[in-house]
Write a protein that holds these residues in place. Structure first.
Motif, PDB file in Angstrom:
ATOM      1  N   ARG A  66      43.705  53.893  29.037  1.00  8.72           N
ATOM      2  CA  ARG A  66      45.397  54.200  28.401  1.00  8.72           C
ATOM      3  C   ARG A  66      45.360  53.864  29.655  1.00  8.72           C
ATOM      4  N   PHE A  67      45.408  52.972  30.691  1.00 11.72           N
ATOM      5  CA  PHE A  67      45.905  52.625  31.980  1.00 11.72           C
ATOM      6  C   PHE A  67      45.988  51.359  31.747  1.00 11.72           C
ATOM      7  N   ASP A  68      47.275  50.911  31.620  1.00 13.55           N
ATOM      8  CA  ASP A  68      47.662  49.260  31.616  1.00 13.55           C
ATOM      9  C   ASP A  68      47.064  48.264  32.384  1.00 13.55           C
ATOM     10  N   LYS A  69      47.257  49.075  33.372  1.00 12.40           N
ATOM     11  CA  LYS A  69      47.401  48.678  34.901  1.00 12.40           C
ATOM     12  C   LYS A  69      45.181  48.253  35.525  1.00 12.40           C
ATOM     13  N   ILE A  70      44.960  48.998  34.445  1.00 11.42           N
ATOM     14  CA  ILE A  70      43.365  49.138  35.050  1.00 11.42           C
ATOM     15  C   ILE A  70      42.470  48.491  34.121  1.00 11.42           C
ATOM     16  N   LYS A  71      41.282  47.521  34.327  1.00  7.96           N
ATOM     17  CA  LYS A  71      40.693  47.198  33.770  1.00  7.96           C
ATOM     18  C   LYS A  71      39.527  47.146  34.182  1.00  7.96           C
ATOM     19  N   PRO A  72      38.436  47.104  33.239  1.00 10.15           N
ATOM     20  CA  PRO A  72      36.999  47.166  33.401  1.00 10.15           C
ATOM     21  C   PRO A  72      36.406  45.930  33.874  1.00 10.15           C
ATOM     22  N   THR A  73      35.454  45.178  34.397  1.00  5.34           N
ATOM     23  CA  THR A  73      34.791  43.831  34.903  1.00  5.34           C
ATOM     24  C   THR A  73      33.521  43.988  34.741  1.00  5.34           C
ATOM     25  N   ASP A  74      32.805  42.682  33.992  1.00  8.11           N
ATOM     26  CA  ASP A  74      31.403  42.824  34.359  1.00  8.11           C
ATOM     27  C   ASP A  74      30.866  40.951  35.012  1.00  8.11           C
ATOM     28  N   ILE A  75      32.290  41.157  35.301  1.00  9.89           N
ATOM     29  CA  ILE A  75      31.734  39.763  36.203  1.00  9.89           C
ATOM     30  C   ILE A  75      30.812  39.345  36.979  1.00  9.89           C
ATOM     31  N   GLU A  76      30.361  40.541  37.076  1.00 10.78           N
ATOM     32  CA  GLU A  76      29.048  40.542  38.428  1.00 10.78           C
ATOM     33  C   GLU A  76      27.470  40.677  37.818  1.00 10.78           C
ATOM     34  N   PHE A  77      27.450  40.998  36.342  1.00  2.12           N
ATOM     35  CA  PHE A  77      26.058  41.123  36.067  1.00  2.12           C
ATOM     36  C   PHE A  77      25.901  39.554  35.717  1.00  2.12           C
ATOM     37  N   LYS A  78      26.760  37.815  35.856  1.00  2.00           N
ATOM     38  CA  LYS A  78      26.974  37.515  35.143  1.00  2.00           C
ATOM     39  C   LYS A  78      25.678  36.472  36.380  1.00  2.00           C
ATOM     40  N   LEU A  79      26.368  37.043  37.825  1.00  5.58           N
ATOM     41  CA  LEU A  79      25.734  35.858  38.559  1.00  5.58           C
ATOM     42  C   LEU A  79      24.939  36.873  39.303  1.00  5.58           C
ATOM     43  N   PRO A  80      23.996  35.495  40.373  1.00  5.04           N
ATOM     44  CA  PRO A  80      22.596  36.354  39.954  1.00  5.04           C
ATOM     45  C   PRO A  80      22.310  37.156  41.387  1.00  5.04           C
ATOM     46  N   GLN A  81      21.598  37.760  41.671  1.00  5.38           N
ATOM     47  CA  GLN A  81      21.350  38.773  42.581  1.00  5.38           C
ATOM     48  C   GLN A  81      19.995  38.977  43.226  1.00  5.38           C
ATOM     49  N   PRO A  82      20.146  39.163  44.181  1.00  5.98           N
ATOM     50  CA  PRO A  82      21.472  39.965  44.815  1.00  5.98           C
ATOM     51  C   PRO A  82      22.760  39.036  45.421  1.00  5.98           C
ATOM     52  N   ASN A  83      23.881  39.985  45.035  1.00  7.39           N
ATOM     53  CA  ASN A  83      25.062  38.884  45.236  1.00  7.39           C
ATOM     54  C   ASN A  83      25.894  39.680  46.623  1.00  7.39           C
ATOM     55  N   TYR A  84      26.661  38.593  46.739  1.00  3.24           N
ATOM     56  CA  TYR A  84      27.686  39.219  47.971  1.00  3.24           C
ATOM     57  C   TYR A  84      29.018  39.020  47.442  1.00  3.24           C
ATOM     58  N   THR A  85      29.999  39.750  48.220  1.00  2.00           N
ATOM     59  CA  THR A  85      31.486  39.934  47.596  1.00  2.00           C
ATOM     60  C   THR A  85      31.921  38.136  47.357  1.00  2.00           C
ATOM     61  N   VAL A  86      31.809  38.043  48.603  1.00  5.61           N
ATOM     62  CA  VAL A  86      31.948  36.190  49.234  1.00  5.61           C
ATOM     63  C   VAL A  86      32.037  35.447  47.104  1.00  5.61           C
ATOM     64  N   HIS A  87      30.499  35.300  47.122  1.00  7.49           N
ATOM     65  CA  HIS A  87      30.564  34.787  45.672  1.00  7.49           C
ATOM     66  C   HIS A  87      30.919  34.693  45.031  1.00  7.49           C
ATOM     67  N   THR A  88      31.213  36.476  44.343  1.00  6.07           N
ATOM     68  CA  THR A  88      31.746  36.625  43.724  1.00  6.07           C
ATOM     69  C   THR A  88      34.034  36.518  43.292  1.00  6.07           C
ATOM     70  N   LEU A  89      33.973  36.782  45.078  1.00  7.11           N
ATOM     71  CA  LEU A  89      35.746  36.072  44.703  1.00  7.11           C
ATOM     72  C   LEU A  89      35.640  34.662  44.326  1.00  7.11           C
ATOM     73  N   ALA A  90      34.742  33.762  45.689  1.00 10.16           N
ATOM     74  CA  ALA A  90      33.738  32.702  44.741  1.00 10.16           C
ATOM     75  C   ALA A  90      34.456  31.888  43.128  1.00 10.16           C
ATOM     76  N   HIS A  91      33.409  32.506  43.055  1.00  8.25           N
ATOM     77  CA  HIS A  91      33.111  32.408  41.080  1.00  8.25           C
ATOM     78  C   HIS A  91      34.394  33.367  40.561  1.00  8.25           C
ATOM     79  N   ILE A  92      34.949  34.273  40.575  1.00  3.85           N
ATOM     80  CA  ILE A  92      36.109  34.535  39.966  1.00  3.85           C
ATOM     81  C   ILE A  92      37.673  33.509  40.126  1.00  3.85           C
ATOM     82  N   SER A  93      37.680  33.401  41.194  1.00  2.00           N
ATOM     83  CA  SER A  93      38.965  32.699  41.433  1.00  2.00           C
ATOM     84  C   SER A  93      38.655  30.933  41.110  1.00  2.00           C
ATOM     85  N   GLU A  94      37.383  30.515  40.877  1.00  2.00           N
ATOM     86  CA  GLU A  94      37.406  29.328  39.996  1.00  2.00           C
ATOM     87  C   GLU A  94      37.483  29.578  38.520  1.00  2.00           C
ATOM     88  N   LYS A  95      37.023  30.489  38.007  1.00  2.00           N
ATOM     89  CA  LYS A  95      36.611  31.022  36.313  1.00  2.00           C
ATOM     90  C   LYS A  95      38.509  31.250  36.157  1.00  2.00           C
TER      91      LYS A  95
END
Length: 194
Positions: A66-95
């Motif tokens: 119901r919230f137009d400005k709030i969205k779910p994402t599973d972006i970390e599901f596809k990254l190798p585990q264990p994962n670190y925030t710095v890697h997620t930020l690099a991946h999502i910025s590239e994507k």
């Protein structure tokens, strides 16, 4: 360029406190959207109370639809585990090169931020939006008046997913702490009852 705030969590389950913070951050800052980043189950850690990734993502979807400005994402599901925030930020910025990504965290997390893997890299490339928490201890002085760290005056919400899981297990009425859609999903699936 869209300015996106990334709000990380296990969301086990997502509750009204998460929504209050996310909505307040997007409505009272220069962020255009908040993406709720569902943190995957770490395969190296045994945590039986943590629901499967797809169930937690489904609850976040139901809570935010119901919230137009709030969205779910599973972006970390596809990254190798264990994962670190710095890697997620690099991946999502590239994507998503046309988006600017920022980190959202509670004041309590800011206290240990200097211990995060490559936190300097995070601050070089991303802003951090901080919401207040009731907590003890001092924030590292290196973060005082830091140009990339932005405190946002938000309601202090002391609701925890642990409290909700325990309440369900103890057969207490915790329904007001969850959106109707999330409560119905938990109830239908018989989650957290044992």
């Amino acid at each position: 360029m869209k300015n996106i705030g990334l709000y990380f969590g296990t969301f086990n389950p997502i509750h009204v406190g998460h929504l209050i913070i996310a909505n307040h951050m997007v409505e009272n800052s220069n962020l255009d959207e908040i993406w709720m980043v569902v943190t995957p189950h770490n395969p190296f850690k045994k945590k039986s109370s943590l629901l499967d990734n797809h169930h937690r993502l489904e609850m976040v979807f139901k809570a935010t639809e119901r919230f137009d400005k709030i969205k779910p994402t599973d972006i970390e599901f596809k990254l190798p585990q264990p994962n670190y925030t710095v890697h997620t930020l690099a991946h999502i910025s590239e994507k998503y090169p046309k988006y600017k990504f920022n980190l959202i965290m509670g004041e309590d997390n800011l206290k240990s931020f200097h211990k995060w893997k490559n936190y300097e890299t995070i601050l070089e490339n991303h802003n951090v939006y901080v919401y207040p928490r009731i907590s003890e201890g001092k924030i590292e002085t290196q973060f005082d008046n830091h140009p990339k760290i932005h405190p946002v005056k938000a309601p202090i919400v002391e609701i925890s997913s642990t409290m909700i899981r325990n309440g369900i297990k103890d057969k207490k009425n915790i329904q007001p702490l969850l959106s109707d859609a999330v409560w119905n999903y938990i109830d239908e699936m018989n989650f957290y009852k044992k």
